[in-house]
Design a protein around this motif. Structure first.
Motif, PDB file in Angstrom:
ATOM      1  N   ASP A 229       8.876 -10.764  -2.974  1.00  0.00           N
ATOM      2  CA  ASP A 229       9.360  -9.446  -3.390  1.00  0.00           C
ATOM      3  C   ASP A 229       8.454  -8.343  -2.843  1.00  0.00           C
ATOM      4  O   ASP A 229       7.330  -8.158  -3.317  1.00  0.00           O
ATOM      5  N   PRO A 230       8.918  -7.572  -1.841  1.00  0.00           N
ATOM      6  CA  PRO A 230       8.074  -6.526  -1.246  1.00  0.00           C
ATOM      7  C   PRO A 230       7.717  -5.402  -2.208  1.00  0.00           C
ATOM      8  O   PRO A 230       6.686  -4.762  -2.062  1.00  0.00           O
ATOM      9  N   VAL A 231       8.576  -5.158  -3.223  1.00  0.00           N
ATOM     10  CA  VAL A 231       8.278  -4.103  -4.202  1.00  0.00           C
ATOM     11  C   VAL A 231       7.086  -4.508  -5.061  1.00  0.00           C
ATOM     12  O   VAL A 231       6.171  -3.706  -5.312  1.00  0.00           O
ATOM     13  N   LYS A 232       7.090  -5.752  -5.526  1.00  0.00           N
ATOM     14  CA  LYS A 232       5.961  -6.253  -6.317  1.00  0.00           C
ATOM     15  C   LYS A 232       4.686  -6.262  -5.473  1.00  0.00           C
ATOM     16  O   LYS A 232       3.600  -5.924  -5.959  1.00  0.00           O
ATOM     17  N   LEU A 233       4.830  -6.638  -4.221  1.00  0.00           N
ATOM     18  CA  LEU A 233       3.688  -6.650  -3.318  1.00  0.00           C
ATOM     19  C   LEU A 233       3.092  -5.257  -3.185  1.00  0.00           C
ATOM     20  O   LEU A 233       1.869  -5.072  -3.265  1.00  0.00           O
ATOM     21  N   GLN A 234       3.952  -4.256  -3.028  1.00  0.00           N
ATOM     22  CA  GLN A 234       3.490  -2.883  -2.886  1.00  0.00           C
ATOM     23  C   GLN A 234       2.834  -2.394  -4.163  1.00  0.00           C
ATOM     24  O   GLN A 234       1.823  -1.676  -4.129  1.00  0.00           O
ATOM     25  N   PHE A 235       3.381  -2.777  -5.310  1.00  0.00           N
ATOM     26  CA  PHE A 235       2.805  -2.367  -6.598  1.00  0.00           C
ATOM     27  C   PHE A 235       1.379  -2.893  -6.729  1.00  0.00           C
ATOM     28  O   PHE A 235       0.457  -2.141  -7.068  1.00  0.00           O
ATOM     29  N   GLN A 237      -0.621  -3.910  -4.364  1.00  0.00           N
ATOM     30  CA  GLN A 237      -1.468  -3.257  -3.363  1.00  0.00           C
ATOM     31  C   GLN A 237      -1.960  -1.908  -3.867  1.00  0.00           C
ATOM     32  O   GLN A 237      -3.132  -1.554  -3.694  1.00  0.00           O
ATOM     33  N   SER A 238      -1.071  -1.148  -4.507  1.00  0.00           N
ATOM     34  CA  SER A 238      -1.450   0.158  -5.043  1.00  0.00           C
ATOM     35  C   SER A 238      -2.470   0.018  -6.159  1.00  0.00           C
ATOM     36  O   SER A 238      -3.425   0.801  -6.243  1.00  0.00           O
ATOM     37  N   LEU A 267      -4.424 -10.125  -0.836  1.00  0.00           N
ATOM     38  CA  LEU A 267      -4.479  -8.727  -1.262  1.00  0.00           C
ATOM     39  C   LEU A 267      -5.850  -8.337  -1.790  1.00  0.00           C
ATOM     40  O   LEU A 267      -6.120  -7.159  -2.003  1.00  0.00           O
TER      41      LEU A 267
END
Length: 629
Positions: A229-235, A237-238, A267
């Motif tokens: 899930d790229p959205v979870k990955l981005q979260f 990362q932030s 990460l």
């Protein structure tokens, strides 16, 4: 009483009750006897309250512990203490247990009892590390400065610095100032603070900003399936970016698969817990499972940037600057005259008996003396009174990569002062941070132009240039062509991401068995690598490479495929074909000194040796003894 339990504040009577309703039991008094509880429950006509009252009176709760581990060091850092109700009870689940307590306004009493049971059992089991215990913000604020009362912790002999208070948000926090005041008292005692379930609560990011916790636990919703899930990955990362800026340690909750674990390590998430690591247990292990340690270290190898890769990484010695050395007994006036005579001198080291003790920065030094009466005050005194003590000291062999990280991690004045270079602790010169940045930038430009994007190893252009350079040096060396067997079907069945992981693994294993500055490692492309060995023990290193690869590769397959040493897939015609686990083939040729050979001839001979190696089943090494034609 437990120091973190609910206690009346100084302006409350012993029988005072917190706000919220008339059916609240006095939290600071002994619990009533069963008859009283039964009568109380009957008045409420509530079987759940009766069961909750029985549990509270008999203390029939069980503590379980889930390990929390350091993902970078493969070490156990502690446990989260969790609670379970009686077996067979409708309140066995903590979800139902705390919902019932909240409904009947007994949350503070239940939390107090849970903490007492968890802490006592933690001590009884003699578990290592820290214990993470949950407390809701509303109960924390109600408890007030009762945290300063240490009777219970002294009774069970548990030091406060082993306790981490996890703030759980069941409702929005209203009074941040009061919470900060309470937490200030907690920290003064030695407690550390964590925010639980970041991303799930009412105002987690606001809470993070307000209380500046030591730990932040990322809610399992954002962890489970993060590899897909790229959205979870981005979260995440932030969150990592914020944590890095605030000095907070992140803990990923709910890790359930090896793929989630690997992504989290990539990460840079510091710690983790979840079923893939260990389930909650009333008697947990006091160490990490050996197989899990291997997996953690394998993942770390995939993401670790090795200084031995490919290009001969420059060291601090390449940036050495020779400048005048100051002795501690030199006066401030003498240093001033030295700086006035040479405008190019920016930083001067102060050295005593061969050991650096400080640095004098030109601009800071002159600025200080320019103030009224400073020359008169300090002129005849030792120059050490105006030096910056504790300079950044590095060994001459440290790579520029490690050096740049050391500068970034150090105090800001080291950026302007630079660093001292030593040889086995003895001063040999200084270096500037500007030179480090300039050299690193140049290396990045070269690497971006010629490096393989997946492994960051030198590609074909620098490989050929290095072969030509070694031929011109008129010294013998060995060329080893490395190729992964059965890689394409693995890539097809397990996916390109796993295939990329295997390629990175191979690059790391090869790098670990090369000697920086002696051997050269390059990535031809795909699953093909080249090593130019200058090491005389090259054959031993090849065998070590094969051994490391054979130990690591099974971890990339599922349990079923590992058990049968392979897997079945369809070929282009739809036929079922069995493929063994991936192996590594090494083909080696010797390049004699004085041979006028081109890089093309040498590469072709090494490729032929690799083909011979691939005719042998499993991990293999073939050495071509014939002369290259």
């Amino acid at each position: 009483m437990l120091s973190i339990a609910h206690q009346p504040s100084n302006n409350m009577s012993a029988t005072a009750m917190p706000k919220g309703g008339q059916n609240i039991l006095p939290l600071d008094l002994p619990l009533p006897d069963p008859a009283q509880l039964s009568a109380f429950s009957e008045l409420q006509n509530d079987e759940i309250l009766l069961e909750l009252s029985r549990i509270l009176h008999t203390r029939s709760l069980r503590a379980v512990f889930q390990p929390i581990i350091d993902l970078k060091r493969s070490e156990l850092i502690g446990y989260e203490g969790l609670i379970r109700g009686p077996e067979g009870s409708p309140l066995h689940s903590p979800f139902h247990l705390f919902n019932a307590a909240r409904e009947h306004k007994l949350t503070a009493l239940l939390e107090k009892l849970c903490r007492e049971i968890i802490l006592a059992r933690f001590v009884e089991l003699a578990l290592p590390g820290k214990i993470f215990i949950n407390i809701s913000p509303e109960c924390l604020i109600e408890a007030g400065m009762a945290f300063e009362k240490m009777e219970y912790l002294e009774k069970i002999a548990l030091a406060p610095n082993r306790i981490v208070l996890e703030l759980t948000e069941n409702q929005a926090t209203q009074d941040y100032q009061q919470m900060r005041d309470v937490l200030r008292g907690c920290r003064a005692i030695g407690f550390q603070i964590a925010i639980d379930d970041l991303g799930e609560g009412f105002s987690s990011l606001r809470l993070w900003s307000e209380i500046k916790p030591d730990f932040v636990k990322i809610d399992m919703h954002f962890i489970q399936g993060i590899d897909r899930d790229p959205v979870k990955l981005q979260f995440v990362q932030s969150i990592q970016l914020i944590a890095g800026k605030s000095g907070t340690i992140t803990i990923a909750e709910g890790i359930e698969t090896p793929f989630e674990l690997q992504v989290l390590q990539e990460l840079g998430v510091a710690c983790g817990q979840g079923y893939h690591i260990a389930r909650p247990d009333p008697q947990p292990a006091s160490a990490i499972d050996a197989e899990l340690v291997k997996r953690l270290e394998l993942n770390a190898a995939l993401v670790r940037i090795e200084s031995t890769r490919g290009f001969n990484m420059p060291t601090a010695l390449t940036l050495l600057r020779i400048v005048p050395v100051l002795a501690p007994d030199m006066s401030t006036n003498q240093v001033y005259e030295l700086l006035a005579a040479d405008a190019s001198l920016e930083v001067l080291p102060v050295v005593k008996d061969g050991a650096p003790v400080g640095l004098i920065n030109r601009h800071q030094f002159i600025d200080r003396l320019a103030r009224p009466f400073q020359r008169e005050l300090f002129g005849k005194r030792s120059c050490t009174v105006l030096m910056t003590p504790d300079p950044l000291i590095v060994d001459k062999k440290i790579s520029l990569q490690e050096l740049s990280l050391a500068i970034v991690a150090s105090e800001t004045h080291h950026l302007s002062n630079g660093f001292v270079i030593t040889d086995s602790g003895h001063y040999i010169g200084i270096g500037s941070s500007q030179d480090v940045m300039r050299e690193i930038t140049q290396m990045q430009i070269i690497a971006a132009r010629y490096a393989n994007p997946l492994t960051q190893l030198p590609g074909n252009v620098p490989i050929n240039e290095e072969i030509d350079r070694r031929v011109a040096s008129d010294k013998e060396f060995y060329v080893c062509y490395c190729d992964i067997d059965h890689f394409k079907p693995f890539n097809d069945v397990y996916g390109y991401r796993r295939g990329d992981d295997v390629i990175r693994l191979t690059g790391n294993i090869l790098a670990q068995h090369c000697v920086a500055g002696v051997d050269f490692l390059g990535h031809v492309g795909g699953d093909d690598f080249i090593i130019l060995f200058g090491s005389t023990d090259w054959e031993i290193r090849c065998q070590a490479i094969l051994q490391s690869f054979s130990e690591a590769i099974p971890h990339f397959y599922n349990e079923e495929d590992r058990a049968r040493d392979g897997y079945v897939s369809e070929d282009r015609r739809g036929n079922q074909v069995f493929h063994p686990l991936a192996s590594l083939s090494l083909g080696v040729v010797k390049v004699d000194a004085g041979r006028a050979l081109s890089s093309y001839q040498i590469a072709a001979a090494a490729a032929e040796a690799k083909k011979q190696s691939k005719t042998v089943h499993g991990n293999s090494l073939f050495v071509e003894r014939r002369e290259i034609r």
